[in-house]
Design an enzyme around this catalytic site. Sequence first.
Site, PDB file in Angstrom:
ATOM      1  N   HIS A 123      38.825  74.050 -38.668  1.00  0.00           N
ATOM      2  CA  HIS A 123      37.593  74.628 -38.096  1.00  0.00           C
ATOM      3  C   HIS A 123      37.106  75.855 -38.875  1.00  0.00           C
ATOM      4  CE1 HIS A 123      37.677  71.953 -34.715  1.00  0.00           C
ATOM      5  NE2 HIS A 123      38.799  72.443 -34.229  1.00  0.00           N
ATOM      6  N   ASP A 160      42.322  64.672 -36.264  1.00  0.00           N
ATOM      7  CA  ASP A 160      42.394  65.547 -35.090  1.00  0.00           C
ATOM      8  C   ASP A 160      41.307  65.131 -34.076  1.00  0.00           C
ATOM      9  OD1 ASP A 160      43.535  68.622 -34.567  1.00  0.00           O
ATOM     10  OD2 ASP A 160      41.567  68.278 -33.653  1.00  0.00           O
ATOM     11  N   HIS A 162      39.345  66.957 -32.540  1.00  0.00           N
ATOM     12  CA  HIS A 162      38.146  67.788 -32.730  1.00  0.00           C
ATOM     13  C   HIS A 162      37.555  67.544 -34.124  1.00  0.00           C
ATOM     14  CE1 HIS A 162      40.784  70.020 -29.854  1.00  0.00           C
ATOM     15  NE2 HIS A 162      39.637  70.089 -29.179  1.00  0.00           N
ATOM     16  N   ASP A 247      46.170  65.925 -31.332  1.00  0.00           N
ATOM     17  CA  ASP A 247      45.601  66.167 -30.002  1.00  0.00           C
ATOM     18  C   ASP A 247      44.712  65.017 -29.521  1.00  0.00           C
ATOM     19  OD1 ASP A 247      43.858  66.866 -32.009  1.00  0.00           O
ATOM     20  OD2 ASP A 247      43.530  68.921 -31.319  1.00  0.00           O
TER      21      ASP A 247
END
Length: 342
Positions: A123, A160, A162, A247
């Site tokens: 990120h 991931d 995200h 995740d």
Amino acid sequence: MTVITFRENHALHASRGHPERPARLEAVRDALAADPTLRDLRRLTGAPASREALERVHPPAYLDRLTAACRGGGGSFDVDTYATPHSLQIASETCGDLLAIMDAVCTGEASNGFTISRPPGHHASPERAMGFCLLSTAAIAAKHAQSAHGLRRVLVLDMDVHHGNGTQDALYADPSAMFVSSHQTGLFPGTGAIDEIGAGAGEGFTANLPVPAGTDDAGMLAVYESVLVPLADRFEPELVIVSAGYDAHRLDPLGGLALSVAGMTDLVRVARRIAERHAAGRIVLTLEGGYNPEVLAHSVVSSLRVLLDAGAVPSDPFGPTRQRGPDLTDLIGRLRRRHRLG
Ligand SMILES: [Zn+2]
């Protein structure tokens, strides 16, 4: 040969009550120690990434701000991104460890590897720390592969839950680094739409595969086989870097997908197959998210066994979801049309 990196000092990067916490790696460390096949894996330790390596992605002013924040005792960059006095050092070591694995893989000293570290990186955009991330680790590694090893086509796959917005920002205009991210629609950070496909010379070299909440093993594997694999076959990467976040598991407290450990392991298997087909087997994993420590530990062990060719992966103690995931046929069709895959 498979190489890994693991440092104990990650625990100096911690904030009370935060989900990105030392217990994540402590669980992984214990699981590695308990597996006779993995206990004796060769371990590397890199030098902290040089300023030159970091500046291939992050402007000097950003790195100066990060340095000043840590020297000043740490603090918060936003509601969920913190730094302690040690955080920049630890994040630089994470990057340096990944670069050491890249060097080993690119020179043929190792066939593949896994940087088991925290904080995550995907990120962090060139000019902004966010989403628990300080340095854009995977992008820094891709740029290193190009600069230090002369690679012309690097695939960065982000599994991931995200969207890997930071990696995307860093590589968006770069036709020599293809970025493919699978992630849950509508989750933090809100980016990663199908139409984000790169810019300028990099147009067509970013692919976002957003899937709805509840997507299960079969759905995600179908997206990978139908979209990622043909994209990779067209690109013919010389190296595969995987932002290995776990995740997407059905028991992860931060995500809403319904994958199992076995399902996420299958995604690593697809990535490995791409590396075998195009990149002489060169594949490097770097840990991103995964906030259920027990699930994370089993997932890392399982992925390492895929890298090692260590036969069957251990049984998945958490099992698959019992609910059927959403039908992704239309989504897969849209993705294939968007990327002109026929
Ligand atoms: Zn994540």
